[in-house]
Design a protein around this motif. Structure first.
Motif, PDB file in Angstrom:
ATOM      1  N   ARG A  24      -2.615  -6.159   7.481  1.00  0.00           N
ATOM      2  CA  ARG A  24      -2.842  -7.080   6.235  1.00  0.00           C
ATOM      3  C   ARG A  24      -2.404  -8.280   6.110  1.00  0.00           C
ATOM      4  O   ARG A  24      -3.070  -9.073   5.691  1.00  0.00           O
ATOM      5  CB  ARG A  24      -1.977  -5.999   5.208  1.00  0.00           C
ATOM      6  CG  ARG A  24      -2.696  -4.916   4.821  1.00  0.00           C
ATOM      7  CD  ARG A  24      -3.914  -4.796   4.151  1.00  0.00           C
ATOM      8  NE  ARG A  24      -4.452  -3.750   3.569  1.00  0.00           N
ATOM      9  CZ  ARG A  24      -5.973  -3.323   3.584  1.00  0.00           C
ATOM     10  NH1 ARG A  24      -6.993  -4.320   4.244  1.00  0.00           N
ATOM     11  NH2 ARG A  24      -6.207  -2.236   3.069  1.00  0.00           N
ATOM     12  N   LEU A  86       2.151   2.377   1.229  1.00  0.00           N
ATOM     13  CA  LEU A  86       2.416   1.196   0.662  1.00  0.00           C
ATOM     14  C   LEU A  86       1.680   0.022   1.667  1.00  0.00           C
ATOM     15  O   LEU A  86       1.374  -1.015   1.349  1.00  0.00           O
ATOM     16  CB  LEU A  86       3.879   1.000   0.682  1.00  0.00           C
ATOM     17  CG  LEU A  86       4.433  -0.501   0.029  1.00  0.00           C
ATOM     18  CD1 LEU A  86       4.024  -0.645  -1.442  1.00  0.00           C
ATOM     19  CD2 LEU A  86       5.876  -0.619   0.394  1.00  0.00           C
ATOM     20  N   GLU A  88      -0.725   0.098   3.771  1.00  0.00           N
ATOM     21  CA  GLU A  88      -2.076  -0.320   3.678  1.00  0.00           C
ATOM     22  C   GLU A  88      -2.780  -0.733   2.379  1.00  0.00           C
ATOM     23  O   GLU A  88      -3.964  -1.171   2.382  1.00  0.00           O
ATOM     24  CB  GLU A  88      -2.848   1.158   4.074  1.00  0.00           C
ATOM     25  CG  GLU A  88      -2.911   2.116   3.029  1.00  0.00           C
ATOM     26  CD  GLU A  88      -2.978   3.773   3.436  1.00  0.00           C
ATOM     27  OE1 GLU A  88      -2.456   3.904   4.568  1.00  0.00           O
ATOM     28  OE2 GLU A  88      -3.252   4.419   2.338  1.00  0.00           O
ATOM     29  N   GLN A  89      -1.933  -0.996   1.364  1.00  0.00           N
ATOM     30  CA  GLN A  89      -2.700  -1.537   0.203  1.00  0.00           C
ATOM     31  C   GLN A  89      -3.381  -3.071   0.322  1.00  0.00           C
ATOM     32  O   GLN A  89      -2.490  -3.720   1.124  1.00  0.00           O
ATOM     33  CB  GLN A  89      -1.421  -1.414  -1.108  1.00  0.00           C
ATOM     34  CG  GLN A  89      -1.258  -0.055  -1.455  1.00  0.00           C
ATOM     35  CD  GLN A  89      -2.230   1.002  -1.635  1.00  0.00           C
ATOM     36  OE1 GLN A  89      -3.319   0.735  -2.111  1.00  0.00           O
ATOM     37  NE2 GLN A  89      -1.981   1.904  -0.864  1.00  0.00           N
ATOM     38  N   ARG A 100       4.341  -5.971  -2.127  1.00  0.00           N
ATOM     39  CA  ARG A 100       4.351  -5.078  -1.010  1.00  0.00           C
ATOM     40  C   ARG A 100       5.429  -5.173   0.072  1.00  0.00           C
ATOM     41  O   ARG A 100       6.085  -4.387   0.685  1.00  0.00           O
ATOM     42  CB  ARG A 100       2.790  -5.215  -0.608  1.00  0.00           C
ATOM     43  CG  ARG A 100       2.703  -3.895   0.431  1.00  0.00           C
ATOM     44  CD  ARG A 100       1.244  -4.256   0.886  1.00  0.00           C
ATOM     45  NE  ARG A 100       1.216  -5.429   1.904  1.00  0.00           N
ATOM     46  CZ  ARG A 100      -0.035  -6.093   2.033  1.00  0.00           C
ATOM     47  NH1 ARG A 100      -1.149  -5.800   1.632  1.00  0.00           N
ATOM     48  NH2 ARG A 100       0.105  -7.441   2.876  1.00  0.00           N
ATOM     49  N   ASP A 165       1.656  -2.111  -9.942  1.00  0.00           N
ATOM     50  CA  ASP A 165       0.743  -1.183  -9.360  1.00  0.00           C
ATOM     51  C   ASP A 165       1.213  -0.712  -8.031  1.00  0.00           C
ATOM     52  O   ASP A 165       0.632   0.075  -7.948  1.00  0.00           O
ATOM     53  CB  ASP A 165      -0.448  -2.285  -9.227  1.00  0.00           C
ATOM     54  CG  ASP A 165      -1.020  -3.074 -10.455  1.00  0.00           C
ATOM     55  OD1 ASP A 165      -0.982  -2.228 -11.535  1.00  0.00           O
ATOM     56  OD2 ASP A 165      -1.762  -3.671 -10.501  1.00  0.00           O
ATOM     57  N   LEU A 166       2.148  -1.363  -7.525  1.00  0.00           N
ATOM     58  CA  LEU A 166       2.611  -0.797  -6.219  1.00  0.00           C
ATOM     59  C   LEU A 166       3.739   0.211  -6.193  1.00  0.00           C
ATOM     60  O   LEU A 166       3.797   0.956  -5.311  1.00  0.00           O
ATOM     61  CB  LEU A 166       3.189  -1.857  -5.248  1.00  0.00           C
ATOM     62  CG  LEU A 166       1.932  -2.908  -4.798  1.00  0.00           C
ATOM     63  CD1 LEU A 166       2.661  -4.246  -4.235  1.00  0.00           C
ATOM     64  CD2 LEU A 166       0.770  -2.257  -3.915  1.00  0.00           C
ATOM     65  N   TYR A 169       3.542   3.872  -4.914  1.00  0.00           N
ATOM     66  CA  TYR A 169       3.595   3.970  -3.452  1.00  0.00           C
ATOM     67  C   TYR A 169       5.083   4.281  -2.798  1.00  0.00           C
ATOM     68  O   TYR A 169       5.443   4.784  -1.826  1.00  0.00           O
ATOM     69  CB  TYR A 169       2.765   3.234  -2.927  1.00  0.00           C
ATOM     70  CG  TYR A 169       1.486   3.174  -3.237  1.00  0.00           C
ATOM     71  CD1 TYR A 169       0.325   4.331  -2.864  1.00  0.00           C
ATOM     72  CD2 TYR A 169       0.899   2.134  -3.851  1.00  0.00           C
ATOM     73  CE1 TYR A 169      -0.842   4.255  -3.357  1.00  0.00           C
ATOM     74  CE2 TYR A 169      -0.455   2.239  -4.378  1.00  0.00           C
ATOM     75  CZ  TYR A 169      -1.211   3.017  -4.201  1.00  0.00           C
ATOM     76  OH  TYR A 169      -2.613   3.087  -4.565  1.00  0.00           O
ATOM     77  N   HIS A 229      -4.110   9.594   3.031  1.00  0.00           N
ATOM     78  CA  HIS A 229      -3.996   8.062   2.711  1.00  0.00           C
ATOM     79  C   HIS A 229      -4.915   7.730   1.747  1.00  0.00           C
ATOM     80  O   HIS A 229      -5.435   8.630   1.073  1.00  0.00           O
ATOM     81  CB  HIS A 229      -4.359   7.377   4.107  1.00  0.00           C
ATOM     82  CG  HIS A 229      -3.506   7.329   5.411  1.00  0.00           C
ATOM     83  ND1 HIS A 229      -2.461   6.534   5.351  1.00  0.00           N
ATOM     84  CD2 HIS A 229      -3.528   8.259   6.263  1.00  0.00           C
ATOM     85  CE1 HIS A 229      -1.671   7.039   6.533  1.00  0.00           C
ATOM     86  NE2 HIS A 229      -2.539   7.791   7.130  1.00  0.00           N
ATOM     87  N   SER A 230      -4.556   6.682   1.226  1.00  0.00           N
ATOM     88  CA  SER A 230      -5.525   6.005   0.024  1.00  0.00           C
ATOM     89  C   SER A 230      -6.923   5.590   0.726  1.00  0.00           C
ATOM     90  O   SER A 230      -6.886   5.569   1.979  1.00  0.00           O
ATOM     91  CB  SER A 230      -4.839   4.564  -0.641  1.00  0.00           C
ATOM     92  OG  SER A 230      -4.679   3.625   0.512  1.00  0.00           O
ATOM     93  N   HIS A 232      -8.196   2.906   1.136  1.00  0.00           N
ATOM     94  CA  HIS A 232      -8.214   1.795   1.840  1.00  0.00           C
ATOM     95  C   HIS A 232      -8.172   1.862   3.300  1.00  0.00           C
ATOM     96  O   HIS A 232      -8.644   1.041   4.169  1.00  0.00           O
ATOM     97  CB  HIS A 232      -7.237   0.704   1.318  1.00  0.00           C
ATOM     98  CG  HIS A 232      -6.980   0.679  -0.044  1.00  0.00           C
ATOM     99  ND1 HIS A 232      -8.037  -0.101  -0.796  1.00  0.00           N
ATOM    100  CD2 HIS A 232      -6.172   0.900  -0.984  1.00  0.00           C
ATOM    101  CE1 HIS A 232      -7.832  -0.070  -2.041  1.00  0.00           C
ATOM    102  NE2 HIS A 232      -6.786   0.731  -2.274  1.00  0.00           N
TER     103      HIS A 232
END
Lengths: 252, 313
Positions: A24, A86, A88-89, A100, A165-166, A169, A229-230, A232
């Protein structure tokens, strides 16, 4: 589950998280808000790739099936990955990336601090090296938490939104299962309840100093321990793994 | 002191092999030319992060990924270093970046070509960095202290980049048929742009006698190009890649390779902004700057608050 299996799982958790968050950060390359940050993010990404490489090499060795670190990185699919949700966001704006990273850096700071005394010598050695790097990472993200939280009205708003938003997670960071029970018993792994206490304290301190607020904990996401996972992660792996998967007989 | 006297001393210093330092007197033309060259060089480093950065997320092994990250980090570091060196001439980075974003300042035309496959990362290290080194080792002997010292340091890192690029190409050339094809294709696409990036041929670009005397420019474009070709062709032969120039031949008498005609029309089109990626690269830089504005503002505001608190304490 035996000790060897537990250790393999545990190493995947650590190695995958580093690999994915490093991925990321590397997406920022050439697009950072200022040249110094561009360089810092690439540098930090490089630390994570190095750390992932060491952990996955050891994981492959522990597994004993003749796989390499690249087999583990490039030829496992979504459900086999054990990285924290978290990590992979998506990057979002700079506030999301910093939030993050901050939440993760505080976590690894206390986690690896404990792992330095793991009874597994290889894990302990990796933890000693990594903890030095993490100390710098955490200093970097903490400073940005202050700058963005207590900078302008806009930066404050963006940073609070990012944290909100985070936040869902974060329970995933401290989730424990049979793997932890086996390894804690052997003195290899860390009781995450202990890490959680230290994490909460530090995160609260920095958030308050940055004039931000702790978000409400309404939604609690977990699942990385079981490879849930999410959405993403699939896209990320498709990009990361496409060459080795497209040319199965080649080496690079 | 009279200007003619100052000029005389300035030129005597350079002729004696001494360096000119930021606080020394220098002719305006010297200062301007150096700002132009150093900022172009700095811009090239940071724009160059884009085509290579493209492949970090797709690098085919963890080792390759780490090497590429380290390389691109170096490029960013070179950019930072060169902007700082340029600032010693009395211009700030903000202004230099504005010139880049408005299209007024140039960067190396080579980065307006796309990186289409993994082999392009090998080709860039081998050819683009290889050509750049030829130019930069000459510039390391230049007269302006901060620039020449920057070049010494940068050349060391570029040599590593050059070797890693060649190593990627060698590995591909010895790999599966598909890998070999990928390597040859990248070589075909990057060869001509690489030899063109060393600048127009001498008959189209008469070297100012003055810039040579002032040791701002050290060697003619064609001389540097010849050195690059002489070095690179045997490297291609060694790994079994074919130079995409049917006219390329070795001249036993001169001891140099001779290349076929260069398509300068393409070169000037890219310089003018009509290359495949000119618009894309520039837009990426402008957008990064725009998206980063609130971040930089926050950092400035926070620093001001801190300074104020400190003053009050």
């Amino acid at each position: 589950m035996n000790l060897q299996e537990a250790k393999f799982e545990y190493l995947l958790r650590l190695g995958d998280s580093s690999l994915i968050i490093g991925h990321r950060l590397s997406e920022w390359c050439g697009h950072g808000p200022i040249l110094e940050e561009d360089i810092a993010l690439i540098n930090i990404a490089l630390d994570f790739v190095g750390n992932a490489s060491a952990l996955l090499t050891y994981a492959a060795q522990v597994e004993g099936k003749g796989r390499t670190e690249d087999d583990l990185a490039y030829l496992r699919s979504e459900r086999e990955y054990r990285n924290l949700l978290l990590t992979e966001q998506p990057n979002g704006d700079y506030a999301v990336t910093i939030a993050r990273q901050f939440l993760y850096d505080v976590y690894t700071f206390f986690l690896y601090e404990e792992l330095k005394t793991s009874k597994d010598e290889t894990i302990a050695a990796i933890a000693v090296k990594s903890h030095k790097e993490i100390t710098y990472h955490l200093r970097h993200t903490t400073e940005w938490m202050y700058r963005l939280g207590d900078g302008t009205e806009e930066s404050h708003k963006r940073m609070q939104t990012a944290l909100n938003d985070l936040w869902m997670y974060t329970p995933d960071l401290f989730d424990m299962n049979e793997v932890d029970a086996i390894l804690i018993n052997e003195g290899i792994a860390v009781d995450l309840n202990k890490v959680k206490e230290a994490w909460e304290k530090r995160v609260r301190e920095v958030i308050s100093e940055a004039k931000l607020e702790i978000p409400a904990a309404n939604i609690k996401q977990k699942g990385s321990r079981e490879g849930r996972h999410s959405e993403h992660l699939g896209f990320l792996l498709a990009e990361m793994q496409y060459i080795p998967r497209s040319y199965p007989n080649a080496n690079w | 002191m009279e200007e003619s006297k100052q000029l005389e001393q300035f030129e005597a210093k350079i002729a004696a092999g001494q360096k000119i330092e930021p606080k020394d007197w220098m002719p305006e033309a010297y200062r301007k030319q150096l700002i132009r060259m150093m900022s172009q060089h700095a811009h090239s480093e940071i724009v160059g992060m884009l085509p290579e950065g493209n492949w970090i997320t797709r690098a085919p092994s963890l080792r390759r990924k780490a090497i590429l990250l380290a390389k691109v980090q170096d490029e960013g570091g070179h950019g930072l270093y060169l902007y700082s060196a340029a600032e010693t001439l009395g211009i700030d980075r903000k202004e230099l970046l504005e010139q880049l974003h408005s299209g007024k300042a140039k960067y190396s035309s080579i980065f307006n070509y796309p990186t289409l496959t993994w082999a392009d990362i090998g080709a860039i290290g081998w050819l683009v960095d290889g050509a750049a080194i030829m130019n930069q080792t000459a510039l390391a002997r230049g007269s302006y202290g901060p620039y020449s010292r920057a070049m010494v340091r940068i050349c060391k890192e570029e040599s590593f980049h050059n070797r890693q690029g060649y190593e990627i190409m060698m590995h591909l050339a010895q790999g599966t048929p598909e890998q070999k094809e990928m390597a040859q294709d990248a070589f075909n696409r990057w060869w001509w742009p690489s030899i063109m990036m060393l600048g127009p041929s001498d008959d189209q670009s008469p070297n100012s006698e003055q810039l040579m005397r002032w040791k701002v420019k050290m060697e003619s474009n064609d001389a540097i190009r010849e050195r690059f070709i002489d070095r690179t062709v045997p490297q291609a032969d060694f790994i079994g890649l074919k130079v995409p120039d049917p006219a390329m031949k070795f001249n036993e008498k001169t001891g140099h390779y001779e290349h076929g005609p260069i398509n300068w029309e393409e070169f000037f089109e890219v310089i003018k902004g009509n290359g495949v990626c000119n618009a894309i690269r520039l837009k990426a830089r402008v957008e990064a700057d725009k998206k980063g504005q609130w971040v930089r503002e926050a950092a400035t505001a926070y620093a001001a608050k801190q300074a104020k608190e400190k003053a009050m304490a």
